[in-house]
Design an enzyme around this catalytic site. Sequence first.
Site, PDB file in Angstrom:
ATOM      1  N   PRO A  20       0.847  -1.180   0.000  1.00  0.00           N
ATOM      2  CG  PRO A  20      -0.044  -1.074   2.166  1.00  0.00           C
ATOM      3  CD  PRO A  20       0.823  -1.913   1.283  1.00  0.00           C
ATOM      4  CB  ALA A  22      -0.408   7.379   1.054  1.00  0.00           C
ATOM      5  CB  CYS A 106       1.578   5.167   8.800  1.00  0.00           C
ATOM      6  SG  CYS A 106       1.880   6.786   8.080  1.00  0.00           S
ATOM      7  NE  ARG A 232      11.410   2.543  -0.087  1.00  0.00           N
ATOM      8  CZ  ARG A 232      12.508   2.493   0.630  1.00  0.00           C
ATOM      9  NH1 ARG A 232      13.220   3.588   0.796  1.00  0.00           N
ATOM     10  NH2 ARG A 232      12.908   1.364   1.189  1.00  0.00           N
TER      11      ARG A 232
HETATM   12  C1  FMN Z   1       5.057   7.049  -1.051  1.00  0.00           C
HETATM   13  C2  FMN Z   1       4.800   5.974  -0.041  1.00  0.00           C
HETATM   14  C3  FMN Z   1       3.551   5.822   0.505  1.00  0.00           C
HETATM   15  C4  FMN Z   1       3.304   4.815   1.453  1.00  0.00           C
HETATM   16  N1  FMN Z   1       2.048   4.647   1.937  1.00  0.00           N
HETATM   17  C5  FMN Z   1       1.772   3.592   2.765  1.00  0.00           C
HETATM   18  C6  FMN Z   1       0.443   3.291   3.146  1.00  0.00           C
HETATM   19  O1  FMN Z   1      -0.532   3.942   2.751  1.00  0.00           O
HETATM   20  N2  FMN Z   1       0.269   2.223   3.986  1.00  0.00           N
HETATM   21  C7  FMN Z   1       1.314   1.453   4.435  1.00  0.00           C
HETATM   22  O2  FMN Z   1       1.107   0.497   5.166  1.00  0.00           O
HETATM   23  N3  FMN Z   1       2.575   1.726   4.059  1.00  0.00           N
HETATM   24  C8  FMN Z   1       2.812   2.744   3.232  1.00  0.00           C
HETATM   25  N4  FMN Z   1       4.092   2.951   2.786  1.00  0.00           N
HETATM   26  C9  FMN Z   1       5.157   2.013   3.193  1.00  0.00           C
HETATM   27  C10 FMN Z   1       5.289   0.870   2.177  1.00  0.00           C
HETATM   28  O3  FMN Z   1       4.098   0.136   2.117  1.00  0.00           O
HETATM   29  C11 FMN Z   1       6.458  -0.068   2.525  1.00  0.00           C
HETATM   30  O4  FMN Z   1       6.207  -0.633   3.783  1.00  0.00           O
HETATM   31  C12 FMN Z   1       7.798   0.667   2.580  1.00  0.00           C
HETATM   32  O5  FMN Z   1       7.956   1.512   1.477  1.00  0.00           O
HETATM   33  C13 FMN Z   1       8.973  -0.335   2.652  1.00  0.00           C
HETATM   34  O6  FMN Z   1       8.992  -1.150   1.517  1.00  0.00           O
HETATM   35  P1  FMN Z   1      10.038  -0.862   0.305  1.00  0.00           P
HETATM   36  O7  FMN Z   1      11.407  -0.835   0.899  1.00  0.00           O
HETATM   37  O8  FMN Z   1       9.809  -2.011  -0.650  1.00  0.00           O
HETATM   38  O9  FMN Z   1       9.669   0.474  -0.252  1.00  0.00           O
HETATM   39  C14 FMN Z   1       4.351   3.953   1.853  1.00  0.00           C
HETATM   40  C15 FMN Z   1       5.614   4.121   1.307  1.00  0.00           C
HETATM   41  C16 FMN Z   1       5.867   5.102   0.353  1.00  0.00           C
HETATM   42  C17 FMN Z   1       7.243   5.230  -0.232  1.00  0.00           C
END
Ligand code: FMN
Length: 326
Positions: A20, A22, A106, A232
């Site tokens: 997810p 945002a 979050c 990401r």
């Molecule tokens: C722009 C953005 C928005 C995010 N929004 C949410 C969200 O709405 N809910 C959530 O649980 N995590 C949110 N996250 C966290 C991601 O779901 C994820 O846990 C985090 O980016 C780590 O994973 P990654 O290293 O693959 O990016 C968001 C991350 C980013 C970069």
Amino acid sequence: MTPELTLGPLVLPTPLLMAPMAGYSDLPFRLAVRALGGLGLAFTEMLNPHSVLIGGGRKRTALLATSPEDRLLGHQTYGSDPALVVEAARWLEAHGAALIDINLGCPTRKIANRGAGAGFLKKPDQALLMVRAVVQAVRLPVTVKLRLGWDTNLVSTTGLIGELEQTGVKAITLHARTGIQGYTGVADWREIRRAVETARTVPVIGNGDIFTPGQALAMFRETGCRGIMVGRGILKDPWLIRRIWDALQGKPDIEPTREERARFFLDHLDAMARHYGEDTGPLLFRKWIPQYAPSLRLDKATKHRWLQVRDGRELRADIVKCLAIE
Ligand SMILES: Cc1cc2nc3c(=O)[nH]c(=O)nc-3n(C[C@H](O)[C@H](O)[C@H](O)COP(=O)(O)O)c2cc1C
């Protein structure tokens, strides 16, 4: 053998999940990634219970929008008031949701300071009460997504994982950073391994710092997690989940050509224009320009110009011309 992931009654076609996010994981992007293949489950962005229950207008419609091709989909919600979160979960169930995910991760100050998101990790007992209340209120599978802890007190692997399991949740996704870390430092996959070793009945989904298929294979291998959630990495490379799925099946890693990437970029812009409207869609799309710029090999001047354009049609025409696509 590829790992299998089952969340209560839901058998995922692949153990790969899109995080997810945002502002990003909306219907146009979810459908675009699904079309590339390999995706087991996607999520809405975190939904504010107030917006779900009493919000109105186009923003809420756009946030909740889904379609028959948009399967499997989890709806994520959050909040500091358990009664409100329960009500939102019930509303989502009544309106066709297949799975509810509760955000305990979050780190945004505005949310965490109110005691929601990762703020719950400062008071794990209250997190458990809320999760239990949601599980008992709906028949849908409920999952949770959390970080290691708010700070260096790593509540996830010092008790919370085992206790969350007792609430009846169907999976636990662990982003291996603390709340105060935000997105800095590196995800500590050793904590995912610990969570996997703690959870007896519920699958643990690993999350954090997957940007290549090789990293995904390493996370499966090093942690024993049953699924991987990618955030990401998929914003920068929408093919990433398909490429990981190919790698899991022992297929060669075929990177898309620049032409394929350019076509995807334009199709994404057009899908946003259809979804949000011809005026708003292309303007909202501008946030994707920095994400796609490196793989499209955009020069600085073009990127800067596209970010300044105020007219959606003008932006589209410029993109078509610069990327030389029909
Ligand atoms: C722009 C953005 C928005 C995010 N929004 C949410 C969200 O709405 N809910 C959530 O649980 N995590 C949110 N996250 C966290 C991601 O779901 C994820 O846990 C985090 O980016 C780590 O994973 P990654 O290293 O693959 O990016 C968001 C991350 C980013 C970069």
